[in-house]
Design a protein around this motif. Sequence first.
Motif, PDB file in Angstrom:
ATOM      1  N   LEU A  67       0.518  -1.378   0.393  1.00 50.66           N
ATOM      2  CA  LEU A  67       0.412   0.023  -0.269  1.00 50.66           C
ATOM      3  C   LEU A  67       0.897   0.448   0.012  1.00 50.66           C
ATOM      4  O   LEU A  67       0.074   2.430  -0.145  1.00 50.66           O
ATOM      5  N   GLU A  68       1.638   1.147   0.823  1.00 54.22           N
ATOM      6  CA  GLU A  68       3.117   2.107   0.629  1.00 54.22           C
ATOM      7  C   GLU A  68       3.328   2.656  -1.024  1.00 54.22           C
ATOM      8  O   GLU A  68       3.580   3.768  -0.665  1.00 54.22           O
ATOM      9  N   LEU A  69       3.684   1.609  -1.920  1.00 54.54           N
ATOM     10  CA  LEU A  69       4.354   1.739  -2.809  1.00 54.54           C
ATOM     11  C   LEU A  69       2.836   2.536  -3.519  1.00 54.54           C
ATOM     12  O   LEU A  69       3.224   3.204  -4.193  1.00 54.54           O
ATOM     13  N   VAL A  70       1.831   2.155  -3.625  1.00 59.45           N
ATOM     14  CA  VAL A  70       0.526   2.741  -4.496  1.00 59.45           C
ATOM     15  C   VAL A  70       0.495   3.854  -3.944  1.00 59.45           C
ATOM     16  O   VAL A  70       0.215   5.064  -4.613  1.00 59.45           O
ATOM     17  N   ILE A  71       0.467   4.390  -2.694  1.00 58.75           N
ATOM     18  CA  ILE A  71       0.867   5.987  -2.350  1.00 58.75           C
ATOM     19  C   ILE A  71       2.300   6.189  -2.757  1.00 58.75           C
ATOM     20  O   ILE A  71       1.097   7.230  -3.683  1.00 58.75           O
ATOM     21  N   TYR A  72       2.804   5.900  -2.413  1.00 59.01           N
ATOM     22  CA  TYR A  72       4.237   7.045  -2.982  1.00 59.01           C
ATOM     23  C   TYR A  72       3.534   7.186  -4.674  1.00 59.01           C
ATOM     24  O   TYR A  72       4.199   7.867  -5.156  1.00 59.01           O
ATOM     25  N   GLY A  73       3.676   6.284  -5.566  1.00 60.27           N
ATOM     26  CA  GLY A  73       2.913   5.904  -6.651  1.00 60.27           C
ATOM     27  C   GLY A  73       2.166   6.891  -7.175  1.00 60.27           C
ATOM     28  O   GLY A  73       2.215   8.155  -8.102  1.00 60.27           O
ATOM     29  N   ILE A  74       1.091   7.657  -6.846  1.00 59.82           N
ATOM     30  CA  ILE A  74      -0.468   8.154  -7.196  1.00 59.82           C
ATOM     31  C   ILE A  74      -0.197   9.053  -5.800  1.00 59.82           C
ATOM     32  O   ILE A  74      -0.643  10.343  -7.089  1.00 59.82           O
ATOM     33  N   GLY A  75       0.169   9.591  -5.493  1.00 57.56           N
ATOM     34  CA  GLY A  75       0.704  10.706  -4.871  1.00 57.56           C
ATOM     35  C   GLY A  75       1.509  11.805  -5.305  1.00 57.56           C
ATOM     36  O   GLY A  75       1.453  12.823  -5.525  1.00 57.56           O
ATOM     37  N   PHE A  76       2.507  11.220  -5.915  1.00 61.04           N
ATOM     38  CA  PHE A  76       4.099  12.037  -6.952  1.00 61.04           C
ATOM     39  C   PHE A  76       3.008  11.632  -7.892  1.00 61.04           C
ATOM     40  O   PHE A  76       3.410  13.054  -8.961  1.00 61.04           O
ATOM     41  N   PHE A  77       2.582  11.275  -8.923  1.00 66.82           N
ATOM     42  CA  PHE A  77       1.785  11.526  -9.860  1.00 66.82           C
ATOM     43  C   PHE A  77       0.717  12.534  -9.798  1.00 66.82           C
ATOM     44  O   PHE A  77       1.259  13.168 -10.686  1.00 66.82           O
ATOM     45  N   LEU A  78       0.197  12.707  -8.672  1.00 73.86           N
ATOM     46  CA  LEU A  78      -1.061  14.076  -8.342  1.00 73.86           C
ATOM     47  C   LEU A  78       0.053  15.578  -8.593  1.00 73.86           C
ATOM     48  O   LEU A  78      -0.728  16.375  -9.260  1.00 73.86           O
TER      49      LEU A  78
END
Length: 78
Positions: A2-13
Amino acid sequence: MLELVIYGIGFFLCTLLIQYLLYKIRKNHNHETNSIWVGNRAIIVLCVGGIMNHNVGYFAAILGFICADEAGKAVGWH
């Protein structure tokens, strides 16, 4: 995971937001070699930061950045 998904989506936005703001503030002048938060130089900086910190989350952020960078190119923000 979940941490990796949050990093990816957060940095995308965040990357999309920064590109949009710079596009509006700089009046469509984010296209030259002095452009900010675009291209291979920013990816290299993120990779080096991830290697130096031994943090896998940086690489998820890189994937988010690459996707946002391509989306910004498609829209014409850089």
